[in-house]
Design a protein around this motif. Structure first.
Motif, PDB file in Angstrom:
ATOM      1  N   LEU A 181       0.824  -1.208   0.000  1.00 22.45           N
ATOM      2  CA  LEU A 181       0.000   0.000   0.000  1.00 22.45           C
ATOM      3  C   LEU A 181       0.860   1.261   0.000  1.00 22.45           C
ATOM      4  O   LEU A 181       0.517   2.262  -0.630  1.00 22.45           O
ATOM      5  CB  LEU A 181      -0.914  -0.007   1.233  1.00 22.45           C
ATOM      6  CG  LEU A 181      -1.995  -1.100   1.247  1.00 22.45           C
ATOM      7  CD1 LEU A 181      -2.673  -1.161   2.608  1.00 22.45           C
ATOM      8  CD2 LEU A 181      -3.014  -0.858   0.157  1.00 22.45           C
ATOM      9  N   GLN A 182       2.004   1.209   0.679  1.00 19.92           N
ATOM     10  CA  GLN A 182       2.892   2.367   0.711  1.00 19.92           C
ATOM     11  C   GLN A 182       3.505   2.627  -0.669  1.00 19.92           C
ATOM     12  O   GLN A 182       3.665   3.778  -1.080  1.00 19.92           O
ATOM     13  CB  GLN A 182       3.996   2.154   1.754  1.00 19.92           C
ATOM     14  CG  GLN A 182       4.874   3.361   1.968  1.00 19.92           C
ATOM     15  CD  GLN A 182       5.839   3.180   3.113  1.00 19.92           C
ATOM     16  OE1 GLN A 182       6.046   4.084   3.915  1.00 19.92           O
ATOM     17  NE2 GLN A 182       6.469   2.022   3.211  1.00 19.92           N
ATOM     18  N   THR A 183       3.789   1.566  -1.398  1.00 23.13           N
ATOM     19  CA  THR A 183       4.309   1.708  -2.758  1.00 23.13           C
ATOM     20  C   THR A 183       3.268   2.357  -3.667  1.00 23.13           C
ATOM     21  O   THR A 183       3.583   3.238  -4.475  1.00 23.13           O
ATOM     22  CB  THR A 183       4.727   0.337  -3.325  1.00 23.13           C
ATOM     23  OG1 THR A 183       5.735  -0.231  -2.480  1.00 23.13           O
ATOM     24  CG2 THR A 183       5.269   0.479  -4.742  1.00 23.13           C
ATOM     25  N   ALA A 187       3.311   6.244  -5.654  1.00 23.70           N
ATOM     26  CA  ALA A 187       2.969   6.546  -7.042  1.00 23.70           C
ATOM     27  C   ALA A 187       1.957   7.687  -7.125  1.00 23.70           C
ATOM     28  O   ALA A 187       2.026   8.537  -8.016  1.00 23.70           O
ATOM     29  CB  ALA A 187       2.431   5.292  -7.724  1.00 23.70           C
ATOM     30  N   VAL A 188       1.013   7.739  -6.177  1.00 25.44           N
ATOM     31  CA  VAL A 188       0.015   8.817  -6.160  1.00 25.44           C
ATOM     32  C   VAL A 188       0.686  10.143  -5.799  1.00 25.44           C
ATOM     33  O   VAL A 188       0.380  11.189  -6.384  1.00 25.44           O
ATOM     34  CB  VAL A 188      -1.118   8.496  -5.177  1.00 25.44           C
ATOM     35  CG1 VAL A 188      -2.113   9.652  -5.122  1.00 25.44           C
ATOM     36  CG2 VAL A 188      -1.835   7.217  -5.579  1.00 25.44           C
ATOM     37  N   TYR A 189       1.599  10.120  -4.839  1.00 25.02           N
ATOM     38  CA  TYR A 189       2.306  11.350  -4.475  1.00 25.02           C
ATOM     39  C   TYR A 189       3.155  11.880  -5.626  1.00 25.02           C
ATOM     40  O   TYR A 189       3.352  13.095  -5.757  1.00 25.02           O
ATOM     41  CB  TYR A 189       3.160  11.134  -3.224  1.00 25.02           C
ATOM     42  CG  TYR A 189       2.397  11.402  -1.945  1.00 25.02           C
ATOM     43  CD1 TYR A 189       2.003  12.688  -1.609  1.00 25.02           C
ATOM     44  CD2 TYR A 189       2.049  10.366  -1.082  1.00 25.02           C
ATOM     45  CE1 TYR A 189       1.298  12.956  -0.444  1.00 25.02           C
ATOM     46  CE2 TYR A 189       1.342  10.611   0.095  1.00 25.02           C
ATOM     47  CZ  TYR A 189       0.962  11.916   0.407  1.00 25.02           C
ATOM     48  OH  TYR A 189       0.242  12.166   1.551  1.00 25.02           O
ATOM     49  N   ASP A 190       3.649  10.995  -6.471  1.00 20.72           N
ATOM     50  CA  ASP A 190       4.371  11.440  -7.668  1.00 20.72           C
ATOM     51  C   ASP A 190       3.434  12.217  -8.599  1.00 20.72           C
ATOM     52  O   ASP A 190       3.845  13.196  -9.239  1.00 20.72           O
ATOM     53  CB  ASP A 190       4.966  10.236  -8.404  1.00 20.72           C
ATOM     54  CG  ASP A 190       6.126   9.607  -7.637  1.00 20.72           C
ATOM     55  OD1 ASP A 190       6.674  10.285  -6.742  1.00 20.72           O
ATOM     56  OD2 ASP A 190       6.462   8.441  -7.926  1.00 20.72           O
ATOM     57  N   GLN A 191       2.159  11.802  -8.663  1.00 22.04           N
ATOM     58  CA  GLN A 191       1.180  12.544  -9.458  1.00 22.04           C
ATOM     59  C   GLN A 191       0.886  13.900  -8.827  1.00 22.04           C
ATOM     60  O   GLN A 191       0.743  14.911  -9.523  1.00 22.04           O
ATOM     61  CB  GLN A 191      -0.117  11.745  -9.583  1.00 22.04           C
ATOM     62  CG  GLN A 191       0.003  10.408 -10.296  1.00 22.04           C
ATOM     63  CD  GLN A 191      -1.336   9.684 -10.325  1.00 22.04           C
ATOM     64  OE1 GLN A 191      -2.366  10.233 -10.721  1.00 22.04           O
ATOM     65  NE2 GLN A 191      -1.330   8.432  -9.890  1.00 22.04           N
ATOM     66  N   ILE A 192       0.772  13.927  -7.497  1.00 18.16           N
ATOM     67  CA  ILE A 192       0.494  15.180  -6.796  1.00 18.16           C
ATOM     68  C   ILE A 192       1.590  16.211  -7.056  1.00 18.16           C
ATOM     69  O   ILE A 192       1.327  17.413  -7.186  1.00 18.16           O
ATOM     70  CB  ILE A 192       0.336  14.915  -5.282  1.00 18.16           C
ATOM     71  CG1 ILE A 192      -0.924  14.084  -5.007  1.00 18.16           C
ATOM     72  CG2 ILE A 192       0.295  16.231  -4.495  1.00 18.16           C
ATOM     73  CD1 ILE A 192      -1.093  13.680  -3.566  1.00 18.16           C
ATOM     74  N   ALA A 193       2.838  15.742  -7.151  1.00 17.67           N
ATOM     75  CA  ALA A 193       3.977  16.639  -7.313  1.00 17.67           C
ATOM     76  C   ALA A 193       3.895  17.477  -8.582  1.00 17.67           C
ATOM     77  O   ALA A 193       4.452  18.582  -8.633  1.00 17.67           O
ATOM     78  CB  ALA A 193       5.275  15.841  -7.293  1.00 17.67           C
ATOM     79  N   VAL A 194       3.195  16.986  -9.605  1.00 17.87           N
ATOM     80  CA  VAL A 194       3.115  17.720 -10.876  1.00 17.87           C
ATOM     81  C   VAL A 194       1.721  18.281 -11.140  1.00 17.87           C
ATOM     82  O   VAL A 194       1.490  18.907 -12.172  1.00 17.87           O
ATOM     83  CB  VAL A 194       3.535  16.801 -12.056  1.00 17.87           C
ATOM     84  CG1 VAL A 194       4.984  16.376 -11.895  1.00 17.87           C
ATOM     85  CG2 VAL A 194       2.628  15.563 -12.135  1.00 17.87           C
ATOM     86  N   GLU A 195       0.786  18.044 -10.209  1.00 16.11           N
ATOM     87  CA  GLU A 195      -0.585  18.515 -10.384  1.00 16.11           C
ATOM     88  C   GLU A 195      -0.711  19.972  -9.939  1.00 16.11           C
ATOM     89  O   GLU A 195      -0.119  20.391  -8.957  1.00 16.11           O
ATOM     90  CB  GLU A 195      -1.542  17.632  -9.579  1.00 16.11           C
ATOM     91  CG  GLU A 195      -3.004  17.981  -9.713  1.00 16.11           C
ATOM     92  CD  GLU A 195      -3.501  17.910 -11.141  1.00 16.11           C
ATOM     93  OE1 GLU A 195      -4.005  18.948 -11.617  1.00 16.11           O
ATOM     94  OE2 GLU A 195      -3.375  16.834 -11.769  1.00 16.11           O
ATOM     95  N   LEU A 214      -6.405  13.346  -5.004  1.00 12.16           N
ATOM     96  CA  LEU A 214      -5.230  12.477  -4.978  1.00 12.16           C
ATOM     97  C   LEU A 214      -4.695  12.300  -3.560  1.00 12.16           C
ATOM     98  O   LEU A 214      -4.225  11.213  -3.195  1.00 12.16           O
ATOM     99  CB  LEU A 214      -4.139  13.057  -5.884  1.00 12.16           C
ATOM    100  CG  LEU A 214      -4.429  13.022  -7.385  1.00 12.16           C
ATOM    101  CD1 LEU A 214      -3.369  13.803  -8.157  1.00 12.16           C
ATOM    102  CD2 LEU A 214      -4.497  11.572  -7.896  1.00 12.16           C
ATOM    103  N   SER A 215      -4.791  13.350  -2.746  1.00 14.75           N
ATOM    104  CA  SER A 215      -4.330  13.259  -1.357  1.00 14.75           C
ATOM    105  C   SER A 215      -5.126  12.214  -0.586  1.00 14.75           C
ATOM    106  O   SER A 215      -4.580  11.461   0.227  1.00 14.75           O
ATOM    107  CB  SER A 215      -4.441  14.624  -0.668  1.00 14.75           C
ATOM    108  OG  SER A 215      -3.614  15.571  -1.291  1.00 14.75           O
ATOM    109  N   VAL A 216      -6.443  12.183  -0.831  1.00 18.10           N
ATOM    110  CA  VAL A 216      -7.287  11.164  -0.196  1.00 18.10           C
ATOM    111  C   VAL A 216      -6.874   9.778  -0.662  1.00 18.10           C
ATOM    112  O   VAL A 216      -6.728   8.849   0.135  1.00 18.10           O
ATOM    113  CB  VAL A 216      -8.772  11.418  -0.521  1.00 18.10           C
ATOM    114  CG1 VAL A 216      -9.622  10.240  -0.059  1.00 18.10           C
ATOM    115  CG2 VAL A 216      -9.250  12.708   0.121  1.00 18.10           C
ATOM    116  N   LYS A 217      -6.666   9.638  -1.956  1.00 23.14           N
ATOM    117  CA  LYS A 217      -6.273   8.346  -2.523  1.00 23.14           C
ATOM    118  C   LYS A 217      -4.939   7.864  -1.951  1.00 23.14           C
ATOM    119  O   LYS A 217      -4.750   6.678  -1.684  1.00 23.14           O
ATOM    120  CB  LYS A 217      -6.180   8.462  -4.043  1.00 23.14           C
ATOM    121  CG  LYS A 217      -5.898   7.145  -4.761  1.00 23.14           C
ATOM    122  CD  LYS A 217      -5.900   7.337  -6.270  1.00 23.14           C
ATOM    123  CE  LYS A 217      -5.606   6.022  -6.996  1.00 23.14           C
ATOM    124  NZ  LYS A 217      -5.588   6.222  -8.474  1.00 23.14           N
TER     125      LYS A 217
END
Length: 372
Positions: free
Chosen positions: A83-85, A89-97, A106-109
């Motif tokens: 789950l941490q992995t 991947a979601v935090y990598d999306q947040i970084a460019v959003e 995405l933060s919730v996800k």
């Protein structure tokens, strides 16, 4: 010595991995996502010392009798890392959003399966950081699973809807309590529809308004408390009395309370009608205290608002000032032995006494009249 501690599960190699990874990195994540209690966090992420027992168990004999299920550490470690992995991947999306609404989603996800987040919402709901979208998501789910349905059922059962306003689509949780009370049955949050004695509501309530979607800091709200059950002898029916009026109250996702301290500091800015408790009269029907919460489109002119309590028209008031209802609450009151003292405290004079027997003629005030 070390090998014996390993056998007892105090030091578990599988759990060393928890010190690395996105859920243990708070350089770009708020500290409020960490488990609030340090000992609970140690038990969850490092393992339970069998010589001490879990922090979640208070009784000493039960603490020492506790045994973790077989292979739970290994199973938990595998699930945690997976789950941490996915969260990384979601935090990598947040970084460019760039879009804030998408970032919130995405933060919730990214955090919804974090065991520390889940433990906080389960055990420390009053201490969590409500600015975090993931916490508001779980608070909303809890509200929708029970309290939202209960509130709407009571508003409709007791005809608050449509007697005061025609309808409501609630988007905010509204809670009410009267902290001046000392008895536990009266000082806690009021369940909608509860019948309360006059002394229990003799001081202004604390009102908690929780919005679940992101709102701007210092968003403005109005609170209106009305009694639609004031006897009107001239028309042989009932009229609505304004009992309390607040406006321009700034709230946010985390600053959610309207309490005595806030009103002592800013009461003149917020209060357009001072609090006056319901004081039902003898032999009159049970009265409804209907509390409505509104979002404001703009700041309202406190000094120019309608301050007339008698025959208050809440529908025209809300329409005139562009108020949008986001939530509501209600409690009920009947005449009791404390009413006269409360009337005296508020200089309301003596109450009327109505006749119990149904008659054909209109409702009459029988105070001081010899009824045959």
């Amino acid at each position: 010595m070390l090998s014996s501690r390993l056998l007892r599960g105090v030091v578990n190699p599988a759990r060393r991995l928890y010190s690395t990874g996105v859920w243990s990195d708070f350089s770009k994540r708020p500290e409020s996502l960490k488990l609030i209690d340090q000992q609970y966090q140690n038990d969850l992420l490092k393992g339970i010392d069998p010589e001490v027992g879990p922090a979640s168990i208070e009784q000493e004999d039960r603490k020492l009798a506790y045994h973790s299920p077989v292979a739970i550490d290994e199973t938990f470690a595998m699930a945690y890392e997976l789950l941490q992995t996915e969260s990384k991947a979601v935090y990598d999306q947040i970084a460019v959003e760039k879009d804030q609404a998408k970032i919130d989603q995405l933060s919730v996800k990214a955090e919804k399966y974090n065991p520390e987040v889940l433990f906080n919402i389960e055990n420390f709901p009053e201490k969590i950081d409500r600015e975090q979208p993931v916490y508001r998501k779980y608070l909303k789910e809890l509200w929708e699973s029970h309290d939202k349905m209960l509130t709407m059922q009571r508003l409709e059962q007791h005809h608050v809807i449509p007697d005061t306003l025609p309808t409501l689509v609630p988007v905010a949780e509204v809670k009410v309590k009267f902290p001046h009370n000392t008895a536990s049955e009266f000082k806690s949050w009021v369940e909608p529809g509860t019948i309360l004695p006059a002394f229990a509501v003799s001081k202004p309530p604390t009102i908690q308004i929780q919005e679940f979607e992101r709102i701007a800091k210092d968003s403005l709200y109005s609170v209106i408390l009305v009694n639609p059950d004031t006897p009107d002898l001239d028309t042989n029916t009932f009229k609505t009395t304004l009992q309390y009026g607040l406006c321009n109250v700034p709230l946010s996702n985390s600053d959610i309370s309207i309490d005595t301290l806030k009103l002592l500091q800013h009461g003149d800015k917020y209060t357009f009608c001072d609090y006056e408790p319901l004081v039902p009269e003898k032999n009159a029907q049970t009265q409804r205290a209907c509390l409505w919460v509104f979002r404001q489109e703009k700041e309202l002119p406190v000094t120019n608002l309608n301050k007339e309590r008698d025959s208050f028209d809440i529908r025209s008031f809300t329409e005139q000032h562009g108020l949008t209802a986001v939530g509501a609450h209600m409690w009920r009151q009947a005449f009791d032995r404390s009413v006269n003292a409360v009337r005296e405290d508020y200089n309301l004079g003596k109450g009327r006494v109505f006749h119990r027997v149904k008659r054909n003629q209109p409702v009459i005030d029988y105070s001081g009249i010899n009824v045959v």
